[in-house]
Design a protein around this motif. Sequence first.
Motif, PDB file in Angstrom:
ATOM      1  N   LEU A   1       0.842  -1.201   0.000  1.00 19.47           N
ATOM      2  CA  LEU A   1       0.000   0.000   0.000  1.00 19.47           C
ATOM      3  C   LEU A   1       0.880   1.256   0.000  1.00 19.47           C
ATOM      4  CD1 LEU A   1      -2.794   1.339   0.224  1.00 19.47           C
ATOM      5  CD2 LEU A   1      -2.601   1.125   2.719  1.00 19.47           C
ATOM      6  N   GLY A   2       1.954   1.225   0.794  1.00 16.30           N
ATOM      7  CA  GLY A   2       2.865   2.369   0.812  1.00 16.30           C
ATOM      8  C   GLY A   2       3.453   2.638  -0.565  1.00 16.30           C
ATOM      9  N   ASP A   3       3.875   1.572  -1.240  1.00 17.22           N
ATOM     10  CA  ASP A   3       4.448   1.733  -2.586  1.00 17.22           C
ATOM     11  C   ASP A   3       3.404   2.267  -3.565  1.00 17.22           C
ATOM     12  OD1 ASP A   3       6.804   0.760  -1.658  1.00 17.22           O
ATOM     13  OD2 ASP A   3       6.630  -1.216  -2.595  1.00 17.22           O
ATOM     14  N   VAL A   4       2.198   1.721  -3.469  1.00 16.95           N
ATOM     15  CA  VAL A   4       1.176   2.118  -4.442  1.00 16.95           C
ATOM     16  C   VAL A   4       0.766   3.572  -4.198  1.00 16.95           C
ATOM     17  CG1 VAL A   4      -1.171   1.600  -3.551  1.00 16.95           C
ATOM     18  CG2 VAL A   4      -0.536   0.873  -5.816  1.00 16.95           C
ATOM     19  N   LEU A   5       0.738   3.992  -2.948  1.00 14.47           N
ATOM     20  CA  LEU A   5       0.398   5.393  -2.663  1.00 14.47           C
ATOM     21  C   LEU A   5       1.479   6.331  -3.199  1.00 14.47           C
ATOM     22  CD1 LEU A   5      -1.242   5.433   0.882  1.00 14.47           C
ATOM     23  CD2 LEU A   5      -2.140   6.483  -1.194  1.00 14.47           C
ATOM     24  N   ASP A   6       2.734   5.925  -3.065  1.00 18.54           N
ATOM     25  CA  ASP A   6       3.819   6.749  -3.619  1.00 18.54           C
ATOM     26  C   ASP A   6       3.662   6.878  -5.131  1.00 18.54           C
ATOM     27  OD1 ASP A   6       4.990   7.139  -1.213  1.00 18.54           O
ATOM     28  OD2 ASP A   6       6.593   5.649  -1.487  1.00 18.54           O
ATOM     29  N   TYR A   7       3.360   5.750  -5.772  1.00 25.11           N
ATOM     30  CA  TYR A   7       3.224   5.775  -7.231  1.00 25.11           C
ATOM     31  C   TYR A   7       2.034   6.651  -7.647  1.00 25.11           C
ATOM     32  CZ  TYR A   7       3.565   4.222 -12.060  1.00 25.11           C
ATOM     33  OH  TYR A   7       3.719   4.201 -13.428  1.00 25.11           O
ATOM     34  N   LEU A   8       0.908   6.458  -6.932  1.00 21.42           N
ATOM     35  CA  LEU A   8      -0.284   7.254  -7.263  1.00 21.42           C
ATOM     36  C   LEU A   8      -0.047   8.737  -7.004  1.00 21.42           C
ATOM     37  CD1 LEU A   8      -3.128   4.959  -5.833  1.00 21.42           C
ATOM     38  CD2 LEU A   8      -2.654   5.448  -8.245  1.00 21.42           C
ATOM     39  N   ASP A   9       0.713   9.038  -5.951  1.00 25.52           N
ATOM     40  CA  ASP A   9       1.008  10.442  -5.651  1.00 25.52           C
ATOM     41  C   ASP A   9       1.819  11.055  -6.798  1.00 25.52           C
ATOM     42  OD1 ASP A   9       0.983  12.749  -4.275  1.00 25.52           O
ATOM     43  OD2 ASP A   9       2.410  12.147  -2.727  1.00 25.52           O
ATOM     44  N   GLY A  10       2.750  10.269  -7.326  1.00 29.08           N
ATOM     45  CA  GLY A  10       3.514  10.730  -8.490  1.00 29.08           C
ATOM     46  C   GLY A  10       2.596  10.973  -9.680  1.00 29.08           C
ATOM     47  N   ASN A  11       1.627  10.093  -9.858  1.00 26.62           N
ATOM     48  CA  ASN A  11       0.664  10.266 -10.958  1.00 26.62           C
ATOM     49  C   ASN A  11      -0.191  11.517 -10.756  1.00 26.62           C
ATOM     50  OD1 ASN A  11       1.611   7.891 -11.941  1.00 26.62           O
ATOM     51  ND2 ASN A  11      -0.378   6.885 -12.113  1.00 26.62           N
ATOM     52  N   ARG A  12      -0.545  11.753  -9.499  1.00 24.44           N
ATOM     53  CA  ARG A  12      -1.364  12.926  -9.173  1.00 24.44           C
ATOM     54  C   ARG A  12      -0.605  14.204  -9.565  1.00 24.44           C
ATOM     55  NH1 ARG A  12      -2.841  14.905  -3.149  1.00 24.44           N
ATOM     56  NH2 ARG A  12      -0.604  14.568  -2.895  1.00 24.44           N
ATOM     57  N   GLN A  13       0.666  14.225  -9.223  1.00 22.21           N
ATOM     58  CA  GLN A  13       1.524  15.371  -9.562  1.00 22.21           C
ATOM     59  C   GLN A  13       1.655  15.499 -11.087  1.00 22.21           C
ATOM     60  OE1 GLN A  13       3.006  17.588  -7.680  1.00 22.21           O
ATOM     61  NE2 GLN A  13       4.231  18.515  -9.324  1.00 22.21           N
ATOM     62  N   LEU A  14       1.926  14.357 -11.718  1.00 23.62           N
ATOM     63  CA  LEU A  14       2.129  14.343 -13.171  1.00 23.62           C
ATOM     64  C   LEU A  14       0.859  14.792 -13.898  1.00 23.62           C
ATOM     65  CD1 LEU A  14       3.828  13.555 -15.677  1.00 23.62           C
ATOM     66  CD2 LEU A  14       2.957  11.221 -15.419  1.00 23.62           C
TER      67      LEU A  14
ATOM     68  N   ASN B   1      -9.695   8.289 -14.043  1.00 27.26           N
ATOM     69  CA  ASN B   1      -9.038   7.359 -13.120  1.00 27.26           C
ATOM     70  C   ASN B   1      -7.545   7.346 -13.454  1.00 27.26           C
ATOM     71  OD1 ASN B   1      -7.920   5.024 -11.975  1.00 27.26           O
ATOM     72  ND2 ASN B   1      -9.865   3.917 -12.063  1.00 27.26           N
ATOM     73  N   PHE B   2      -6.724   7.880 -12.507  1.00 31.31           N
ATOM     74  CA  PHE B   2      -5.293   7.981 -12.823  1.00 31.31           C
ATOM     75  C   PHE B   2      -4.466   6.850 -12.204  1.00 31.31           C
ATOM     76  CE2 PHE B   2      -5.946  11.049  -9.280  1.00 31.31           C
ATOM     77  CZ  PHE B   2      -4.973  10.652  -8.372  1.00 31.31           C
ATOM     78  N   ALA B   3      -5.111   5.754 -11.812  1.00 32.04           N
ATOM     79  CA  ALA B   3      -4.377   4.559 -11.365  1.00 32.04           C
ATOM     80  C   ALA B   3      -3.890   3.818 -12.611  1.00 32.04           C
ATOM     81  CB  ALA B   3      -5.278   3.681 -10.507  1.00 32.04           C
ATOM     82  N   LEU B   4      -2.911   4.407 -13.258  1.00 27.51           N
ATOM     83  CA  LEU B   4      -2.433   3.920 -14.561  1.00 27.51           C
ATOM     84  C   LEU B   4      -0.912   3.878 -14.560  1.00 27.51           C
ATOM     85  CD1 LEU B   4      -4.539   6.330 -16.824  1.00 27.51           C
ATOM     86  CD2 LEU B   4      -4.951   3.880 -16.524  1.00 27.51           C
ATOM     87  N   PRO B   5      -0.327   3.008 -15.382  1.00 23.31           N
ATOM     88  CA  PRO B   5       1.112   3.140 -15.625  1.00 23.31           C
ATOM     89  C   PRO B   5       1.383   4.531 -16.214  1.00 23.31           C
ATOM     90  CG  PRO B   5       0.244   1.090 -16.561  1.00 23.31           C
ATOM     91  CD  PRO B   5      -0.939   1.906 -16.122  1.00 23.31           C
ATOM     92  N   ARG B   6       2.480   5.163 -15.788  1.00 23.20           N
ATOM     93  CA  ARG B   6       2.717   6.558 -16.223  1.00 23.20           C
ATOM     94  C   ARG B   6       2.750   6.753 -17.728  1.00 23.20           C
ATOM     95  NH1 ARG B   6       6.450   7.843 -11.250  1.00 23.20           N
ATOM     96  NH2 ARG B   6       4.697   7.785  -9.819  1.00 23.20           N
ATOM     97  N   PRO B   7       3.310   5.814 -18.504  1.00 22.34           N
ATOM     98  CA  PRO B   7       3.280   6.034 -19.963  1.00 22.34           C
ATOM     99  C   PRO B   7       1.845   6.125 -20.491  1.00 22.34           C
ATOM    100  CG  PRO B   7       4.845   4.298 -19.389  1.00 22.34           C
ATOM    101  CD  PRO B   7       4.102   4.635 -18.139  1.00 22.34           C
ATOM    102  N   VAL B   8       0.946   5.362 -19.890  1.00 20.98           N
ATOM    103  CA  VAL B   8      -0.451   5.399 -20.345  1.00 20.98           C
ATOM    104  C   VAL B   8      -1.085   6.732 -19.938  1.00 20.98           C
ATOM    105  CG1 VAL B   8      -2.709   4.260 -20.208  1.00 20.98           C
ATOM    106  CG2 VAL B   8      -0.620   2.880 -20.198  1.00 20.98           C
TER     107      VAL B   8
END
Length: 347
Positions: free
Chosen positions: A249-262, A327-334
Amino acid sequence: MVWRPPIAKAVQDAVAQGLTGYLPGGLVDAMGAACGDFLLARHGWDVPADWIRPASDVLAVLESTIKYFSAPGARIVVPTPAYMPFLKLPDSLGRQLVEVPLLRTESSWELDYAALDTALAGGGLLVLCNPHNPLGKVYSRDELLRISQIVAARGARVFSDEIHAPLVYDGGTHVPYASTGSAAAGHTVTGTSASKAWNLAGLKAAQMIFSNAADRGKWSEVGDFAEHGASTPGVVANIAAYRDGGPWLGDVLDYLDGNRQLLGELLGEHLPGAGWLRPAGTYLAFVDCSQLGIAGSPADFFREHAGVALVDGAECGGAGRGWVRLNFALPRPVLRRIVAQMGAALR
Ligand SMILES: Cc1ncc(COP(=O)(O)O)c(C=O)c1O
């Protein structure tokens, strides 16, 4: 999303042991204990394990709450824009829906307390969604207390949907509504599940959480049939998520936070006329397309011209017209590709 190792192992072990029959009482107890420990450690909410009951999914918890914990015929009050099924379920149960549009300010979405008070005149059931789908709003303790005062004064009830609670970003805090005091605890049924944060929705298990002895007592009389809907592998997966899912969950939140910023950067680059407020929780962004010069539904436009599937804000109630839910729970390239395609469609 990749499969989560401790959860996969728990489900595989259960299958290997033949734990595929009806849900054993021991697993119900283990789910109550695992979820209770998680709620205490993560949100400071102390709930007896036996007050955390199994259900097939959170919408089934809402259905049971309407059926058994709101007065017969009571109106169902939904702040909008809202998660789409909240707008459909009341009618299917013969109940009247009342939308209370949230108010958009420069920096937030605010509940319209006066409208809420009016909507709850004569009782009713408020469907509170915290963290909020589709806005990503995370209610503060003060906001929740203000809601509980209005609900208590009106003799109304609350269904608190907290399915997105594990998905709150650094800087935000999820406060369980029923934990805010005796008033809220006395009039609330809470629904949650590990299904959003750990992507387990297809395994069908959720938690119906009681916060007073009277409601728990009533559930003992009427709840058997609904509890029967929870699947054994789903409960196994929920237990593993609550017990051992923290690192993932910690890892996924970090990734999603990066997506939110992006996403903020991408919208600025490709859709500068769009508006949005950075969500404090969830992986959903509600994007204002009303100034983009699109005639008709923005979701239809982007599906047709950009090949991007979004939820049209109008499906979330009148207050969402002209907006889309992304929904931004996506791989960043997508994520990069879809926003670029949306921008290109407008040129
Ligand atoms: C706020 C909210 N509640 C409920 C659900 C549905 O959950 P379930 O599949 O457990 O009914 C969702 C799914 O996206 C959701 O976002």
